[in-house]
Design a protein around this motif. Structure first.
Motif, PDB file in Angstrom:
ATOM      1  N   GLU A  13      -1.606   2.731 -12.389  1.00 42.55           N
ATOM      2  CA  GLU A  13      -0.370   2.103 -12.853  1.00 42.55           C
ATOM      3  C   GLU A  13       0.525   1.708 -11.683  1.00 42.55           C
ATOM      4  N   GLN A  14       0.587   2.545 -10.651  1.00 40.00           N
ATOM      5  CA  GLN A  14       1.373   2.198  -9.456  1.00 40.00           C
ATOM      6  C   GLN A  14       0.767   0.989  -8.754  1.00 40.00           C
ATOM      7  N   ALA A  15      -0.552   0.956  -8.649  1.00 39.58           N
ATOM      8  CA  ALA A  15      -1.223  -0.182  -8.013  1.00 39.58           C
ATOM      9  C   ALA A  15      -1.033  -1.454  -8.836  1.00 39.58           C
ATOM     10  N   ALA A  16      -1.027  -1.331 -10.163  1.00 36.31           N
ATOM     11  CA  ALA A  16      -0.807  -2.491 -11.029  1.00 36.31           C
ATOM     12  C   ALA A  16       0.580  -3.067 -10.808  1.00 36.31           C
ATOM     13  N   HIS A  17       1.571  -2.213 -10.689  1.00 34.61           N
ATOM     14  CA  HIS A  17       2.949  -2.669 -10.416  1.00 34.61           C
ATOM     15  C   HIS A  17       3.009  -3.438  -9.100  1.00 34.61           C
ATOM     16  N   LEU A  18       2.361  -2.908  -8.075  1.00 36.91           N
ATOM     17  CA  LEU A  18       2.349  -3.579  -6.771  1.00 36.91           C
ATOM     18  C   LEU A  18       1.590  -4.901  -6.845  1.00 36.91           C
TER      19      LEU A  18
ATOM     20  N   VAL B 122      -1.630  -8.200  -4.778  1.00 33.95           N
ATOM     21  CA  VAL B 122      -2.537  -7.083  -4.550  1.00 33.95           C
ATOM     22  C   VAL B 122      -1.711  -5.807  -4.437  1.00 33.95           C
ATOM     23  N   GLY B 123      -2.244  -4.733  -4.948  1.00 31.60           N
ATOM     24  CA  GLY B 123      -1.596  -3.429  -4.829  1.00 31.60           C
ATOM     25  C   GLY B 123      -2.631  -2.380  -4.501  1.00 31.60           C
ATOM     26  N   ILE B 124      -2.347  -1.564  -3.504  1.00 33.23           N
ATOM     27  CA  ILE B 124      -3.280  -0.514  -3.076  1.00 33.23           C
ATOM     28  C   ILE B 124      -2.548   0.814  -3.121  1.00 33.23           C
ATOM     29  N   VAL B 125      -3.108   1.740  -3.862  1.00 33.12           N
ATOM     30  CA  VAL B 125      -2.575   3.106  -3.914  1.00 33.12           C
ATOM     31  C   VAL B 125      -3.694   4.057  -3.530  1.00 33.12           C
ATOM     32  N   THR B 126      -3.383   4.977  -2.625  1.00 34.26           N
ATOM     33  CA  THR B 126      -4.365   5.973  -2.223  1.00 34.26           C
ATOM     34  C   THR B 126      -3.862   7.354  -2.601  1.00 34.26           C
ATOM     35  N   LEU B 127      -4.813   8.198  -2.939  1.00 33.74           N
ATOM     36  CA  LEU B 127      -4.524   9.582  -3.327  1.00 33.74           C
ATOM     37  C   LEU B 127      -5.299  10.527  -2.416  1.00 33.74           C
TER      38      LEU B 127
ATOM     39  N   ILE C 260       0.844  -1.199   0.000  1.00 38.01           N
ATOM     40  CA  ILE C 260       0.000   0.000   0.000  1.00 38.01           C
ATOM     41  C   ILE C 260       0.879   1.249   0.000  1.00 38.01           C
ATOM     42  N   ASN C 261       0.598   2.123  -0.935  1.00 34.64           N
ATOM     43  CA  ASN C 261       1.330   3.379  -1.060  1.00 34.64           C
ATOM     44  C   ASN C 261       0.362   4.556  -0.993  1.00 34.64           C
ATOM     45  N   GLN C 262       0.772   5.600  -0.294  1.00 33.60           N
ATOM     46  CA  GLN C 262      -0.015   6.832  -0.208  1.00 33.60           C
ATOM     47  C   GLN C 262       0.653   7.925  -1.033  1.00 33.60           C
ATOM     48  N   TYR C 263      -0.175   8.680  -1.775  1.00 30.12           N
ATOM     49  CA  TYR C 263       0.317   9.806  -2.561  1.00 30.12           C
ATOM     50  C   TYR C 263      -0.535  11.039  -2.278  1.00 30.12           C
ATOM     51  N   ASP C 264       0.078  12.202  -2.420  1.00 24.40           N
ATOM     52  CA  ASP C 264      -0.630  13.472  -2.398  1.00 24.40           C
ATOM     53  C   ASP C 264      -0.766  13.946  -3.835  1.00 24.40           C
ATOM     54  N   GLY C 265      -1.979  14.190  -4.273  1.00 24.42           N
ATOM     55  CA  GLY C 265      -2.215  14.585  -5.660  1.00 24.42           C
ATOM     56  C   GLY C 265      -1.890  16.026  -5.966  1.00 24.42           C
ATOM     57  N   GLN C 266      -1.600  16.846  -4.949  1.00 19.87           N
ATOM     58  CA  GLN C 266      -1.164  18.234  -5.149  1.00 19.87           C
ATOM     59  C   GLN C 266      -2.185  19.072  -5.920  1.00 19.87           C
ATOM     60  N   ARG C 267      -3.456  18.681  -5.845  1.00 18.14           N
ATOM     61  CA  ARG C 267      -4.520  19.346  -6.606  1.00 18.14           C
ATOM     62  C   ARG C 267      -4.230  19.381  -8.101  1.00 18.14           C
TER      63      ARG C 267
ATOM     64  N   ALA D  75      -7.708  -1.197 -15.617  1.00 18.73           N
ATOM     65  CA  ALA D  75      -7.206  -2.386 -14.933  1.00 18.73           C
ATOM     66  C   ALA D  75      -7.471  -3.656 -15.749  1.00 18.73           C
ATOM     67  N   VAL D  76      -8.723  -3.846 -16.199  1.00 21.98           N
ATOM     68  CA  VAL D  76      -9.037  -5.099 -16.898  1.00 21.98           C
ATOM     69  C   VAL D  76      -8.318  -5.193 -18.233  1.00 21.98           C
ATOM     70  N   ASP D  77      -7.997  -4.061 -18.846  1.00 18.89           N
ATOM     71  CA  ASP D  77      -7.221  -4.096 -20.084  1.00 18.89           C
ATOM     72  C   ASP D  77      -5.838  -4.693 -19.858  1.00 18.89           C
ATOM     73  N   GLN D  78      -5.386  -4.690 -18.585  1.00 18.89           N
ATOM     74  CA  GLN D  78      -4.097  -5.286 -18.232  1.00 18.89           C
ATOM     75  C   GLN D  78      -4.254  -6.660 -17.585  1.00 18.89           C
ATOM     76  N   GLY D  79      -5.472  -7.202 -17.617  1.00 18.07           N
ATOM     77  CA  GLY D  79      -5.714  -8.502 -17.021  1.00 18.07           C
ATOM     78  C   GLY D  79      -5.810  -8.474 -15.515  1.00 18.07           C
ATOM     79  N   LEU D  80      -6.056  -7.312 -14.932  1.00 24.81           N
ATOM     80  CA  LEU D  80      -6.127  -7.151 -13.487  1.00 24.81           C
ATOM     81  C   LEU D  80      -7.550  -6.821 -13.056  1.00 24.81           C
ATOM     82  N   ALA D  81      -7.878  -7.189 -11.829  1.00 25.68           N
ATOM     83  CA  ALA D  81      -9.163  -6.826 -11.236  1.00 25.68           C
ATOM     84  C   ALA D  81      -8.977  -5.580 -10.382  1.00 25.68           C
TER      85      ALA D  81
END
Length: 337
Positions: free
Chosen positions: A96-101, A107-112, A77-84, A128-134
């Protein structure tokens, strides 16, 4: 109502975004996403949102130069600040970051946090599904819906997305309101009513008419008290996981729809779970079982989530994308044409 070819619409929107201050790369990405949304029949978050997004850019409510900044990296799980920054490009980055994880951990979790409107939530399920991911993704928003039993807005409609890959993916994209304000706008512009109760007018009467509900801001929660409760917990969970703002705090930002939002992107790699073949069979079995239902009275056939978007996508690619003439004229003018 006219139909516009996909590439023509994308090029016009891209030019409008460049004139408004986006660099060429972001303008191209955002124009593609807005056009794809309209092509899939989600006109409210495609072409119809272009002028509002440009208005937010010009007001300084969206920072066109901003990029997400990593806050914490905690294994899967990674947290990011979107900086508006631009909501679309922020959300695409998060997926894309969650897909890498997910490919690394299953499982990969990214929060903004501190991001802006992501436009059509389903975009990120399809990504996500275009990359074979749920995927399971959601966002909170500013208040635009009363809590069940209330009169004034205290809840966001907090769009929620679930997507499962397959030859014909299952993609759910729903707000916690019976209808989004974008759907109300589209129906009002057509001069039509909603097929089911949309909310309350200013006298407290339940109505099918979209205009009075837009004016009262008393949209109907999906499932009445159930949708209301889901909106509350999705808001709290998004803020907790991202260390971001809740709906009540977003209300105090007062910089348009979605500015300051908290978002969650959870991706899963089926290859590491039951395997890709298992997932393929699963989606086919679910879709076959659902769509072979005996149709109810007055219903021609039963659809699975995402199927009608695929059908509209194929039709609109072939025939052109339907547009409201006034909105199209406005966007063409914003492009300088």
């Amino acid at each position: 109502m006219n139909r516009i070819p996909f590439n023509m619409m994308k090029d016009i929107i891209e030019r409008a975004f460049i004139r408004a201050g986006l660099d060429h790369d972001k303008a191209a990405v955002c124009a593609r996403i807005h056009t794809e949304s309209s092509c899939d029949g989600i006109y409210s978050h495609g072409l119809n949102r272009v002028a509002r997004f440009i208005d937010y850019l010009q007001r300084g409510w969206v920072n066109p130069q901003a990029q997400p900044v990593a806050i914490k990296q905690l294994g899967a799980i990674n947290q990011y600040d979107g900086q508006r920054g631009v909501g679309i490009t922020n959300a695409l980055f998060a997926v894309e970051q969650a897909a890498h994880l997910a490919r690394k951990n299953g499982v990969g979790i990214v929060t903004l946090r501190n991001t802006t409107h992501w436009m059509r939530g389903g975009t990120y399920g399809w990504q996500a599904v275009d990359q074979g991911l749920a995927a399971i993704c959601w966002t909170n928003t500013e208040s635009c819906m009363p809590a069940w039993g209330g009169m004034n807005p205290r809840l966001g409609n907090n769009p929620f997305v679930m997507a499962i890959p397959g030859a014909q993916p299952l993609v759910l994209d729903m707000a916690m309101s019976q209808y989004s304000y974008g759907q109300l706008q589209v129906t009002r512009l057509k001069g039509e009513q909603m097929p089911f109760p949309a909310g309350y007018d200013q006298q407290g009467n339940i109505t099918l008419e979209p205009g009075p509900v837009e004016a009262s801001m008393r949209i109907m929660p999906a499932g009445y008290w159930k949708g209301s409760s889901m909106a509350i917990v999705l808001d709290a969970m998004a803020a907790m996981l991202s260390a971001g703002l809740t709906t009540g705090e977003i209300d105090r930002v007062e910089q348009g729809s979605g500015t300051g939002a908290s978002q969650v992107f959870m991706l899963f790699d089926p290859q590491q779970l039951g395997g890709a073949d298992f997932t393929q069979r699963l989606t086919e079995d679910v879709e076959r079982y659902v769509t072979t239902s005996k149709p109810a009275e007055g219903v021609e056939r039963v659809f699975y989530p995402g199927e009608q978007q695929l059908l509209r996508r194929r039709q609109n690619r072939e025939l052109g994308i339907p547009v409201d003439d006034d909105i199209w004229t406005q966007v063409v003018a914003l492009a300088g044409d």
